[in-house]
Design a protein around this motif. Structure first.
Motif, PDB file in Angstrom:
ATOM      1  N   UNK A   8       0.873  -1.170   0.000  1.00 23.03           N
ATOM      2  CA  UNK A   8       0.000   0.000   0.000  1.00 23.03           C
ATOM      3  C   UNK A   8       0.913   1.224   0.000  1.00 23.03           C
ATOM      4  N   UNK A   9       0.637   2.170  -0.889  1.00 22.92           N
ATOM      5  CA  UNK A   9       1.475   3.364  -1.017  1.00 22.92           C
ATOM      6  C   UNK A   9       0.597   4.614  -0.886  1.00 22.92           C
ATOM      7  N   UNK A  10       1.219   5.747  -1.025  1.00 23.56           N
ATOM      8  CA  UNK A  10       0.485   7.010  -0.968  1.00 23.56           C
ATOM      9  C   UNK A  10      -0.620   7.046  -2.020  1.00 23.56           C
ATOM     10  N   UNK A  13      -3.474   3.342  -2.144  1.00 15.64           N
ATOM     11  CA  UNK A  13      -3.709   3.317  -0.696  1.00 15.64           C
ATOM     12  C   UNK A  13      -4.861   2.374  -0.311  1.00 15.64           C
ATOM     13  N   UNK A  14      -4.570   1.091  -0.382  1.00 16.92           N
ATOM     14  CA  UNK A  14      -5.615   0.123  -0.026  1.00 16.92           C
ATOM     15  C   UNK A  14      -5.814   0.001   1.472  1.00 16.92           C
ATOM     16  N   UNK A  15      -5.034   0.718   2.248  1.00 20.29           N
ATOM     17  CA  UNK A  15      -5.289   0.749   3.689  1.00 20.29           C
ATOM     18  C   UNK A  15      -6.464   1.673   4.035  1.00 20.29           C
ATOM     19  N   UNK A  16      -6.973   2.425   3.055  1.00 21.76           N
ATOM     20  CA  UNK A  16      -8.178   3.236   3.228  1.00 21.76           C
ATOM     21  C   UNK A  16      -9.378   2.308   3.456  1.00 21.76           C
ATOM     22  N   UNK A  17     -10.237   2.651   4.403  1.00 22.71           N
ATOM     23  CA  UNK A  17     -11.364   1.789   4.782  1.00 22.71           C
ATOM     24  C   UNK A  17     -12.325   1.523   3.622  1.00 22.71           C
ATOM     25  N   UNK A  18     -12.627   2.541   2.813  1.00 18.20           N
ATOM     26  CA  UNK A  18     -13.557   2.347   1.691  1.00 18.20           C
ATOM     27  C   UNK A  18     -12.947   1.482   0.594  1.00 18.20           C
ATOM     28  N   UNK A  19     -11.662   1.668   0.333  1.00 13.65           N
ATOM     29  CA  UNK A  19     -10.982   0.848  -0.671  1.00 13.65           C
ATOM     30  C   UNK A  19     -10.959  -0.599  -0.197  1.00 13.65           C
ATOM     31  N   UNK A  20     -10.610  -0.809   1.058  1.00 14.42           N
ATOM     32  CA  UNK A  20     -10.569  -2.173   1.611  1.00 14.42           C
ATOM     33  C   UNK A  20     -11.951  -2.816   1.575  1.00 14.42           C
ATOM     34  N   UNK A  21     -12.990  -2.058   1.898  1.00 13.52           N
ATOM     35  CA  UNK A  21     -14.353  -2.601   1.871  1.00 13.52           C
ATOM     36  C   UNK A  21     -14.746  -3.018   0.452  1.00 13.52           C
ATOM     37  N   UNK A  61      -6.466  11.489  -7.624  1.00 14.78           N
ATOM     38  CA  UNK A  61      -5.084  11.019  -7.661  1.00 14.78           C
ATOM     39  C   UNK A  61      -4.971   9.635  -7.027  1.00 14.78           C
ATOM     40  N   UNK A  62      -5.290   9.546  -5.744  1.00 19.14           N
ATOM     41  CA  UNK A  62      -5.130   8.283  -5.020  1.00 19.14           C
ATOM     42  C   UNK A  62      -6.283   7.323  -5.328  1.00 19.14           C
ATOM     43  N   UNK A  63      -6.055   6.071  -5.000  1.00 18.65           N
ATOM     44  CA  UNK A  63      -7.112   5.076  -5.185  1.00 18.65           C
ATOM     45  C   UNK A  63      -8.371   5.473  -4.428  1.00 18.65           C
ATOM     46  N   UNK A  64      -8.209   5.968  -3.214  1.00 17.29           N
ATOM     47  CA  UNK A  64      -9.382   6.353  -2.423  1.00 17.29           C
ATOM     48  C   UNK A  64     -10.105   7.549  -3.032  1.00 17.29           C
ATOM     49  N   UNK A  65      -9.356   8.505  -3.611  1.00 14.78           N
ATOM     50  CA  UNK A  65      -9.979   9.637  -4.321  1.00 14.78           C
ATOM     51  C   UNK A  65     -10.862   9.124  -5.452  1.00 14.78           C
ATOM     52  N   UNK A  66     -10.299   8.230  -6.246  1.00 13.36           N
ATOM     53  CA  UNK A  66     -10.995   7.719  -7.433  1.00 13.36           C
ATOM     54  C   UNK A  66     -12.262   6.964  -7.028  1.00 13.36           C
ATOM     55  N   UNK A  67     -12.148   6.117  -6.020  1.00  7.51           N
ATOM     56  CA  UNK A  67     -13.311   5.360  -5.570  1.00  7.51           C
ATOM     57  C   UNK A  67     -14.390   6.295  -5.013  1.00  7.51           C
ATOM     58  N   UNK A  80      -6.422   2.874  -8.632  1.00  2.31           N
ATOM     59  CA  UNK A  80      -7.516   2.158  -7.967  1.00  2.31           C
ATOM     60  C   UNK A  80      -7.469   0.667  -8.284  1.00  2.31           C
ATOM     61  N   UNK A  81      -7.251   0.313  -9.537  1.00  5.09           N
ATOM     62  CA  UNK A  81      -7.190  -1.117  -9.878  1.00  5.09           C
ATOM     63  C   UNK A  81      -6.056  -1.786  -9.109  1.00  5.09           C
ATOM     64  N   UNK A  82      -4.905  -1.142  -9.051  1.00  6.88           N
ATOM     65  CA  UNK A  82      -3.783  -1.711  -8.302  1.00  6.88           C
ATOM     66  C   UNK A  82      -4.134  -1.869  -6.823  1.00  6.88           C
ATOM     67  N   UNK A  83      -4.761  -0.872  -6.249  1.00  4.93           N
ATOM     68  CA  UNK A  83      -5.105  -0.928  -4.821  1.00  4.93           C
ATOM     69  C   UNK A  83      -6.076  -2.064  -4.518  1.00  4.93           C
ATOM     70  N   UNK A  84      -7.119  -2.191  -5.333  1.00  4.88           N
ATOM     71  CA  UNK A  84      -8.127  -3.232  -5.089  1.00  4.88           C
ATOM     72  C   UNK A  84      -7.532  -4.632  -5.236  1.00  4.88           C
TER      73      UNK A  84
END
Length: 193
Positions: A8-10, A13-21, A61-67, A80-84
């Motif tokens: 997980x990087x800046x 960021x798959x450590x974000x709760x919404x991305x992880x969910x 920018x970040x996966x969480x932003x995109x989601x 986002x694809x990489x994070x998920x």
């Protein structure tokens, strides 16, 4: 061996709760690694709008932003694809193409982002293009042959066939400093990746 493609990087960021969910939700409906990759890819490709197609100026920018915003350019959708996928233990990286903005080199160039994904049950890397389909763009999931949104077709265009664990900071800096997703690629693309 794959550790750098799982962190997980800046930006990934798959450590974000919404991305992880969302990653958990995609895992629940996938019976094996191939279905997990396919379902995750199709979610990002189809459910997250491409900024240009949607004519949406918001910059993500970040996966969480995109989601959260549901929109992004290819670089952001690739995050986002990489994070998920990484959240579910699937190694995922980045690859790039240099493409003309129009049909000829005099229209200028853009950098297009793809994802590299390791498919454990096939023990191989594939490239996927989650840009988003429209009447002129048709990318698909395939384990056999690449079905990307764009093919290199003219002098000056290039397919880098690279497999980077992180997006180049020069690209992420362009996203971070941009205020309009519909205008940024025309004037501020880095010269190299």
């Amino acid at each position: 061996m794959f550790e750098e493609y799982l962190v997980s990087t800046k930006y990934v960021n798959y450590d974000d709760a919404e991305v992880k969910a969302m990653a958990d939700k995609l895992m629940e409906k996938s019976a094996n690694d191939v279905l997990l990759i396919k379902n995750t890819y199709e979610f990002v490709r189809d459910e997250i709008k491409h900024s240009w197609d949607a004519q949406d100026p918001r910059v993500t920018v970040t996966a969480s932003d995109v989601l959260r915003e549901g929109v992004g350019i290819c670089w952001a959708k690739a995050n986002l694809l990489a994070a998920l996928l990484r959240a579910n233990g699937v190694p995922c990286g980045f690859s790039y193409q240099r493409l003309t903005l129009g049909d000829t080199p005099d229209t200028g160039y853009c950098v297009h982002a793809l994802n590299t994904v390791y498919v454990p049950s096939y023990a191989k890397w594939i490239r996927l293009d989650a840009r988003g389909n429209n009447e002129n763009v048709h990318a698909e999931f395939s384990l056999e042959e690449e079905k990307l949104a764009f093919v290199v077709r003219s002098e000056g265009e290039k397919d880098f066939f690279n497999n980077l664990a992180e997006q180049p900071l020069s690209l992420m800096k362009v996203l971070e400093e941009s205020t309009d997703a519909l205008d940024m690629y025309r004037f501020r693309l880095p010269d190299k990746i």
